[in-house]
Design a protein around this motif. Structure first.
Motif, PDB file in Angstrom:
ATOM      1  N   ALA A  23       2.469  -8.307   3.411  1.00 53.50           N
ATOM      2  CA  ALA A  23       2.285  -9.546   3.950  1.00 53.50           C
ATOM      3  C   ALA A  23       1.028  -9.967   3.236  1.00 53.50           C
ATOM      4  N   ALA A  24      -0.121  -9.501   3.111  1.00 55.38           N
ATOM      5  CA  ALA A  24      -1.132  -9.777   2.340  1.00 55.38           C
ATOM      6  C   ALA A  24      -0.787  -9.991   0.855  1.00 55.38           C
ATOM      7  N   LEU A  25      -0.062  -9.258   0.087  1.00 52.91           N
ATOM      8  CA  LEU A  25       0.372  -9.702  -1.202  1.00 52.91           C
ATOM      9  C   LEU A  25       1.396 -10.651  -1.484  1.00 52.91           C
ATOM     10  N   ARG A  26       2.314 -10.935  -0.323  1.00 56.50           N
ATOM     11  CA  ARG A  26       2.979 -12.061  -0.385  1.00 56.50           C
ATOM     12  C   ARG A  26       2.272 -13.293  -0.434  1.00 56.50           C
ATOM     13  N   ASP A  27       1.294 -13.501   0.461  1.00 54.81           N
ATOM     14  CA  ASP A  27       0.282 -14.518   0.108  1.00 54.81           C
ATOM     15  C   ASP A  27      -0.239 -14.510  -1.190  1.00 54.81           C
ATOM     16  N   GLU A  28      -0.784 -13.589  -1.973  1.00 58.24           N
ATOM     17  CA  GLU A  28      -1.256 -13.467  -3.254  1.00 58.24           C
ATOM     18  C   GLU A  28      -0.417 -13.601  -4.364  1.00 58.24           C
ATOM     19  N   ILE A  29       0.750 -12.920  -4.258  1.00 58.32           N
ATOM     20  CA  ILE A  29       1.776 -12.813  -5.522  1.00 58.32           C
ATOM     21  C   ILE A  29       3.138 -13.569  -5.285  1.00 58.32           C
ATOM     22  N   GLY A  30       3.432 -13.646  -3.974  1.00 59.23           N
ATOM     23  CA  GLY A  30       4.709 -14.331  -3.746  1.00 59.23           C
ATOM     24  C   GLY A  30       5.799 -13.299  -3.123  1.00 59.23           C
ATOM     25  N   ILE A  31       6.848 -13.853  -3.024  1.00 63.83           N
ATOM     26  CA  ILE A  31       7.852 -12.916  -2.126  1.00 63.83           C
ATOM     27  C   ILE A  31       8.462 -11.950  -3.321  1.00 63.83           C
ATOM     28  N   ASP A  32       8.566 -10.653  -2.703  1.00 58.86           N
ATOM     29  CA  ASP A  32       9.475  -9.837  -3.833  1.00 58.86           C
ATOM     30  C   ASP A  32      10.023  -8.603  -2.430  1.00 58.86           C
ATOM     31  N   TYR A  33      11.406  -8.929  -2.806  1.00 57.89           N
ATOM     32  CA  TYR A  33      12.259  -8.278  -1.691  1.00 57.89           C
ATOM     33  C   TYR A  33      12.190  -6.658  -1.937  1.00 57.89           C
ATOM     34  N   PHE A  34      11.581  -6.328  -2.970  1.00 56.30           N
ATOM     35  CA  PHE A  34      11.609  -4.718  -3.117  1.00 56.30           C
ATOM     36  C   PHE A  34      10.184  -4.106  -3.081  1.00 56.30           C
ATOM     37  N   GLY A  44      -5.164  -1.973   3.467  1.00 55.32           N
ATOM     38  CA  GLY A  44      -6.207  -2.060   2.080  1.00 55.32           C
ATOM     39  C   GLY A  44      -5.907  -1.227   1.054  1.00 55.32           C
ATOM     40  N   GLU A  45      -5.787  -0.041   1.290  1.00 51.97           N
ATOM     41  CA  GLU A  45      -5.545   1.142   0.331  1.00 51.97           C
ATOM     42  C   GLU A  45      -4.294   0.849  -0.419  1.00 51.97           C
ATOM     43  N   LEU A  46      -3.294   0.158   0.319  1.00 53.11           N
ATOM     44  CA  LEU A  46      -2.013   0.191  -0.552  1.00 53.11           C
ATOM     45  C   LEU A  46      -2.174  -1.207  -1.334  1.00 53.11           C
ATOM     46  N   VAL A  47      -2.920  -2.094  -0.866  1.00 50.02           N
ATOM     47  CA  VAL A  47      -3.316  -3.294  -1.618  1.00 50.02           C
ATOM     48  C   VAL A  47      -3.958  -2.973  -2.894  1.00 50.02           C
TER      49      VAL A  47
END
Length: 467
Positions: free
Chosen positions: A92-103, A126-129
């Protein structure tokens, strides 16, 4: 959280409250049943929290409660739930930053599994991001470096991703990993081409040898004065005579009068007829496959002329015929590339030289190379072991066969030795162990230079250019 603020699950159910997120998880043993449940602390849609057993919904929409036979299984399920929650939050955090990625969810899971510093440790969102960002930036920089270096084959980011997951965490390591991968691919390509070329050469050689043996069979029959028997002398044994079968046999014998195996279609079936004297014939191989019958009939065109049985081990029969019929002046010792290899090995103090499937042993007493039989266990003959090229050969007896040292599939080393063939009995022991130094030359040109008639197949220039 104070107990008075928690709402009981029955009260929540009576009020129709819906859980909106999980706050905590724990294992709960069920008294007297030996089962274990997962208790989860949830936040309801009215803002209050409470413990309840974790439930799910089956394929047909039927609700069920998660049950486990051991506490370990329940704890493993809790770890999986927490891992999924961290992945979802990071996605969800990366979706706001980079965009939608289904994989991306699957990529985050695999990324952590491959790169986790502490086995079994659960990541935070946070570690995953942070890990994802590190990978993204490193891959981009590595791609820039590789593209700047040029080359026909350029990587995609997902290809470099495998190097990152394998522990290549810096740009330099990823670039080196890619170059190593290209080198492996090139080596594999060269190896494949070599195998295909050798297979083609073997096929061509076998075709020439078979044509030679067929011609020799016909010449021998003619030299021996073999003539086809008259039709009236032919008979069938074991069943009623069939004029059509005898006519077909007579036709085959007119073309090849020495045949003792004749193949034909009869009543929609493939029949093989055999004879010991070319007069009395009978069916053979009632339960044999059609392919086996065709194989025997094809080999009989050669074997029958020499009084051999085409049903025997064809490698031995064919090898014996080639050895018997091949002119002695076509020995491999006359090939220039072989002579050069022998001289090179002799100068290095080696007394055994293996060239393709042949071996030459230096006899100090007579001062010449003698052809010997070797047994090798490598990629050419067995997929589960490879030649141990640096290993010794320790001869404790006067066995006819020299077994080259090799590595088993498990990595254990087998020292070279000598022995007799299985049917020759035990070899005479030596008074002292003899160490045989050897060299292997598999890269020498083609598998053959001359055919059985003495015609040159490959010129000296072609051989030298092929090495």
């Amino acid at each position: 959280m104070a107990s008075e603020k928690l709402i009981h699950w029955k009260t929540a159910a009576e009020r129709g409250l819906k859980p909106i997120r999980t706050l905590d998880l724990r294992v709960e043993p069920h008294r007297g049943s030996g089962l274990f449940f997962i208790q989860e602390l949830v936040e309801y849609d009215n803002g209050k929290s409470g413990w309840r057993r974790r439930t799910g919904e089956g394929y047909w929409g039927n609700p069920f409660t998660y049950k486990f036979k051991t506490a370990v299984e329940a704890e493993a399920e809790i770890s999986s739930i927490r891992f999924e929650a961290a992945v979802s939050e990071a996605d969800a955090a990366l979706r706001d930053e980079i965009g939608i990625d289904y994989f991306r969810r699957d990529n985050l899971k695999r990324l952590w599994e491959y790169t986790a510093r502490e086995p079994g440790k659960l990541p935070t969102a946070g570690e995953l991001v942070a890990l994802f960002r590190e990978q993204r930036a490193t891959l981009a920089d590595a791609l820039d470096v590789i593209r700047a270096q040029g080359g026909e084959q350029q990587p995609r980011d997902y290809e470099l991703m495998w190097g990152f997951k394998e522990g290549r965490r810096s740009v330099a390591e990823l670039v080196a990993w890619w170059r190593e991968r290209l080198d492996r691919q090139e080596a594999q390509r060269v190896s494949t081409e070599l195998k295909e070329r050798k297979a083609k050469e073997r096929s061509e050689r076998r075709a020439r040898e078979d044509a030679f043996l067929r011609a020799q069979a016909a010449e021998k029959a003619a030299a021996d004065g073999v003539v086809p028997p008259v039709r009236e002398a032919l008979s069938l044994v074991g069943h009623a005579a069939s004029e059509s079968v005898l006519e077909r046999i007579a036709v085959e014998l007119c073309e090849k009068p020495y045949l003792r195996h004749v193949l034909m279609y009869e009543g929609g079936y493939l029949r093989l007829y055999v004879s010991e004297n070319r007069l009395a014939w009978k069916k053979w191989g009632q339960y044999e496959t059609y392919e086996r019958k065709r194989q025997i009939a094809d080999r009989a065109v050669i074997a029958d002329a020499f009084g051999l049985d085409p049903k025997d081990d064809w490698r031995k029969v064919r090898g014996a015929l080639l050895k018997m019929l091949k002119p002695s002046n076509l020995d491999m010792l006359h090939q220039k590339d072989v002579q050069a290899a022998l001289e090179k090995a002799r100068a290095a103090g080696r007394t055994l030289v293996v060239i393709r499937q042949l071996a030459f042993l230096w006899d100090e007493e007579v001062g010449e190379w003698l052809l010997r039989e070797v047994e090798r266990c490598d990629g050419a003959t067995a997929s589960k072991c490879t030649l141990w090229a640096e290993g010794p050969i320790e001869s404790t007896n006067y066995g006819r066969i020299i077994v080259l040292p090799y590595l088993r599939e498990d990595g254990s080393k087998v020292v070279g030795h000598t022995r007799n063939a299985a049917y020759q009995g035990r070899a005479e022991p030596r008074a002292e162990t003899k160490i045989i130094r050897f060299a292997v030359y598999d890269e020498l040109g083609r598998d053959d230079t001359w055919d059985h008639y003495g015609n040159e197949i490959v010129s000296d220039d072609e051989i030298e250019g092929d090495v």
